[in-house]
Design a protein around this motif. Structure first.
Motif, PDB file in Angstrom:
ATOM      1  N   GLY A 290     -22.144  35.203  52.634  1.00 21.46           N
ATOM      2  CA  GLY A 290     -21.599  36.270  53.454  1.00 21.46           C
ATOM      3  C   GLY A 290     -22.013  36.160  54.908  1.00 21.46           C
ATOM      4  O   GLY A 290     -21.313  36.650  55.794  1.00 21.46           O
ATOM      5  N   ALA A 291     -23.153  35.507  55.151  1.00 23.57           N
ATOM      6  CA  ALA A 291     -23.635  35.292  56.525  1.00 23.57           C
ATOM      7  C   ALA A 291     -23.047  34.029  57.149  1.00 23.57           C
ATOM      8  O   ALA A 291     -23.479  33.624  58.228  1.00 23.57           O
ATOM      9  N   GLU A 292     -22.080  33.409  56.468  1.00 26.08           N
ATOM     10  CA  GLU A 292     -21.407  32.204  56.957  1.00 26.08           C
ATOM     11  C   GLU A 292     -22.329  30.993  57.025  1.00 26.08           C
ATOM     12  O   GLU A 292     -22.153  30.120  57.895  1.00 26.08           O
ATOM     13  N   ALA A 293     -23.317  30.928  56.143  1.00 30.15           N
ATOM     14  CA  ALA A 293     -24.195  29.756  56.102  1.00 30.15           C
ATOM     15  C   ALA A 293     -23.368  28.504  55.812  1.00 30.15           C
ATOM     16  O   ALA A 293     -22.446  28.524  54.993  1.00 30.15           O
ATOM     17  N   SER A 294     -23.716  27.418  56.468  1.00 31.20           N
ATOM     18  CA  SER A 294     -22.940  26.183  56.311  1.00 31.20           C
ATOM     19  C   SER A 294     -23.413  25.332  55.136  1.00 31.20           C
ATOM     20  O   SER A 294     -22.688  24.442  54.690  1.00 31.20           O
ATOM     21  N   PHE A 295     -24.622  25.588  54.642  1.00 27.56           N
ATOM     22  CA  PHE A 295     -25.148  24.886  53.469  1.00 27.56           C
ATOM     23  C   PHE A 295     -25.888  25.906  52.613  1.00 27.56           C
ATOM     24  O   PHE A 295     -26.845  26.530  53.084  1.00 27.56           O
ATOM     25  N   VAL A 296     -25.443  26.060  51.375  1.00 23.73           N
ATOM     26  CA  VAL A 296     -26.076  27.007  50.452  1.00 23.73           C
ATOM     27  C   VAL A 296     -26.207  26.333  49.094  1.00 23.73           C
ATOM     28  O   VAL A 296     -25.227  25.796  48.557  1.00 23.73           O
ATOM     29  N   ALA A 297     -27.413  26.361  48.539  1.00 26.00           N
ATOM     30  CA  ALA A 297     -27.650  25.721  47.251  1.00 26.00           C
ATOM     31  C   ALA A 297     -28.652  26.532  46.447  1.00 26.00           C
ATOM     32  O   ALA A 297     -29.378  27.373  46.974  1.00 26.00           O
ATOM     33  N   ARG A 298     -28.686  26.242  45.152  1.00 25.56           N
ATOM     34  CA  ARG A 298     -29.669  26.863  44.265  1.00 25.56           C
ATOM     35  C   ARG A 298     -30.197  25.787  43.316  1.00 25.56           C
ATOM     36  O   ARG A 298     -29.452  24.909  42.869  1.00 25.56           O
ATOM     37  N   THR A 299     -31.489  25.874  43.011  1.00 28.28           N
ATOM     38  CA  THR A 299     -32.088  24.956  42.062  1.00 28.28           C
ATOM     39  C   THR A 299     -33.203  25.682  41.307  1.00 28.28           C
ATOM     40  O   THR A 299     -33.393  26.891  41.483  1.00 28.28           O
ATOM     41  N   ILE A 300     -33.926  24.956  40.466  1.00 29.47           N
ATOM     42  CA  ILE A 300     -34.944  25.555  39.593  1.00 29.47           C
ATOM     43  C   ILE A 300     -36.242  24.793  39.757  1.00 29.47           C
ATOM     44  O   ILE A 300     -36.243  23.551  39.826  1.00 29.47           O
ATOM     45  N   ASP A 301     -37.366  25.510  39.798  1.00 25.69           N
ATOM     46  CA  ASP A 301     -38.659  24.879  40.075  1.00 25.69           C
ATOM     47  C   ASP A 301     -39.009  23.753  39.106  1.00 25.69           C
ATOM     48  O   ASP A 301     -39.562  22.733  39.500  1.00 25.69           O
ATOM     49  N   SER A 302     -38.682  23.918  37.823  1.00 31.19           N
ATOM     50  CA  SER A 302     -39.106  22.947  36.806  1.00 31.19           C
ATOM     51  C   SER A 302     -38.182  21.746  36.680  1.00 31.19           C
ATOM     52  O   SER A 302     -38.502  20.790  35.966  1.00 31.19           O
ATOM     53  N   ASP A 303     -37.039  21.759  37.351  1.00 30.73           N
ATOM     54  CA  ASP A 303     -36.099  20.637  37.294  1.00 30.73           C
ATOM     55  C   ASP A 303     -36.303  19.779  38.536  1.00 30.73           C
ATOM     56  O   ASP A 303     -35.575  19.886  39.520  1.00 30.73           O
ATOM     57  N   ARG A 304     -37.299  18.918  38.483  1.00 34.83           N
ATOM     58  CA  ARG A 304     -37.694  18.171  39.682  1.00 34.83           C
ATOM     59  C   ARG A 304     -36.595  17.256  40.188  1.00 34.83           C
ATOM     60  O   ARG A 304     -36.386  17.142  41.405  1.00 34.83           O
ATOM     61  N   ALA A 305     -35.879  16.611  39.284  1.00 34.22           N
ATOM     62  CA  ALA A 305     -34.820  15.695  39.722  1.00 34.22           C
ATOM     63  C   ALA A 305     -33.734  16.459  40.474  1.00 34.22           C
ATOM     64  O   ALA A 305     -33.266  16.028  41.534  1.00 34.22           O
ATOM     65  N   HIS A 306     -33.347  17.605  39.948  1.00 36.95           N
ATOM     66  CA  HIS A 306     -32.309  18.403  40.601  1.00 36.95           C
ATOM     67  C   HIS A 306     -32.816  18.965  41.919  1.00 36.95           C
ATOM     68  O   HIS A 306     -32.113  18.941  42.940  1.00 36.95           O
TER      69      HIS A 306
END
Length: 357
Positions: free
Chosen positions: A179-195
């Motif tokens: 909503g703030a028009e961010a140009s890069f937005v991602a989500r990941t998980i602490d225990s998934d090191r490869a991701h």
């Protein structure tokens, strides 16, 4: 002295290292003071292991933090660091990134620090597209202050500050960033090191503001908040992995997919064998319009986080604020010379107190 080039255009202008580095080079001599079992350890290990890939000098990396458990991060990295005040890390980092193009500037914040008192600072750093890499650790609780509910805690959350259950509707950090028009937005998980590492790599490649939300377990005050997404018996149907250009399918055998409802235009989960493979949405992280990325961010159940997409929601190119600001300064210098600071401070609208003339 050379500066970095591809594969990390986000580091353009940052001097390269003269010799290869290892994780040990980025590990400080400070005792790590998090609770045993905290998800922050996994994130720290991933970042320490990833930083040598950048190929830049430790002296040209700065981690800026606010207040909270996550904000101890700068102490444990053998780079420059700023432990700022509550919520103000994006403001401090904006100044650094604008004044020093030779630095790779990172922000480490939490769901309390970044989305409560620091909410405005975070939003403006994102809309301006400052060349920052912002790691937002989301454990859905206040950890450092001993277990109060946070801006991402679910409705009904019983904590020390909400003994009868929270009445607040939680923020969805990814939705907020989009909503703030961010140009890069991602989500990941602490225990998934490869991701996690792959998302960090993409964030550094990007020139501009990059927000990475990291689901992070607090085993003392909110243990198990993300078990549904981590347990081998439930994670396949709870986590939706996003890959640009690929159909959004998930489940143990890819039997579930994200489709667009023809009646409402919204997104929903469907069985692929019922709707057909052609109906499954193909993820486009580079779409100029963030509408579909926002719709994807809304799939996660706000209470249980079931059907949480992880990966890169949005990755679009637009000019970085700090680059534009420096271009303006260069143009002004070229047109008017270097300027006179004393004259600027004196100004032109002056008067003498007590002058009767």
């Amino acid at each position: 002295m050379t500066t970095t080039d591809l594969p990390f255009p986000g580091l353009r202008g940052v001097p390269t290292a003269t010799a290869p580095a290892t994780r040990k080079d980025f590990t400080s001599d400070q005792e790590v003071r998090w609770c045993p079992g905290c998800g922050d350890y996994a994130i720290l290990a991933a970042v320490q292991g990833f930083l040598p890939e950048l190929g830049i000098r430790r002296e040209n990396i700065v981690f800026v933090s606010g207040i909270g458990c996550s904000s101890r991060f700068p102490y444990y990295l053998n780079t420059y660091g700023v432990h700022g005040i509550h919520g103000r890390a994006p403001a401090i980092a904006t100044g650094l990134a604008t004044a020093r193009p030779d630095l790779s500037v990172w922000v480490v914040t939490g769901d309390g620090d970044g989305l409560s008192i620091g909410g405005n600072h975070l939003l403006h750093a994102l809309r301006r597209n400052v060349n920052l890499k912002i790691l937002l650790f989301n454990n859905r609780i206040y950890g450092l202050t001993k277990g109060q509910y946070s801006p991402t805690s679910e409705v009904g959350k019983v904590t020390k500050s909400t003994p009868l259950g929270s009445l607040d509707t939680p923020f969805n950090p990814v939705s907020l960033a989009l909503g703030a028009e961010a140009s890069f937005v991602a989500r990941t998980i602490d225990s998934d090191r490869a991701h996690l590492t792959s998302v960090l790599r993409a964030a550094v490649t990007h020139r501009g503001a990059a927000l990475v939300e990291i689901y992070q377990n607090c085993n003392i005050y909110n243990d198990g908040a993300f078990d549904l997404l981590k347990d081998k018996d439930t994670r396949d149907e709870a986590v939706i992995r996003l890959e640009h250009g690929q159909p959004i399918r998930f489940g143990r055998d890819g039997e579930l997919g994200v489709v667009r409802d023809p009646a409402t235009g919204s997104l929903r989960i469907a069985r692929v064998d019922e709707v057909g493979a052609d109906a499954v949405l193909v993820h486009d992280a580079h779409a100029a319009d963030p509408t579909t990325a926002f719709a994807l961010s809304r799939l996660a159940d706000p209470q249980t986080l079931r059907h949480s997409p992880i990966g890169i929601f949005r990755l679009v190119e637009r000019p970085a604020y700090d680059d534009l600001a420096r271009d303006q300064l260069d143009a002004a210098r070229a047109a008017d010379g270097p300027g006179d600071l004393a004259e600027l401070l004196r100004g032109t609208d002056t008067w003498v107190v007590g002058d009767e003339a």
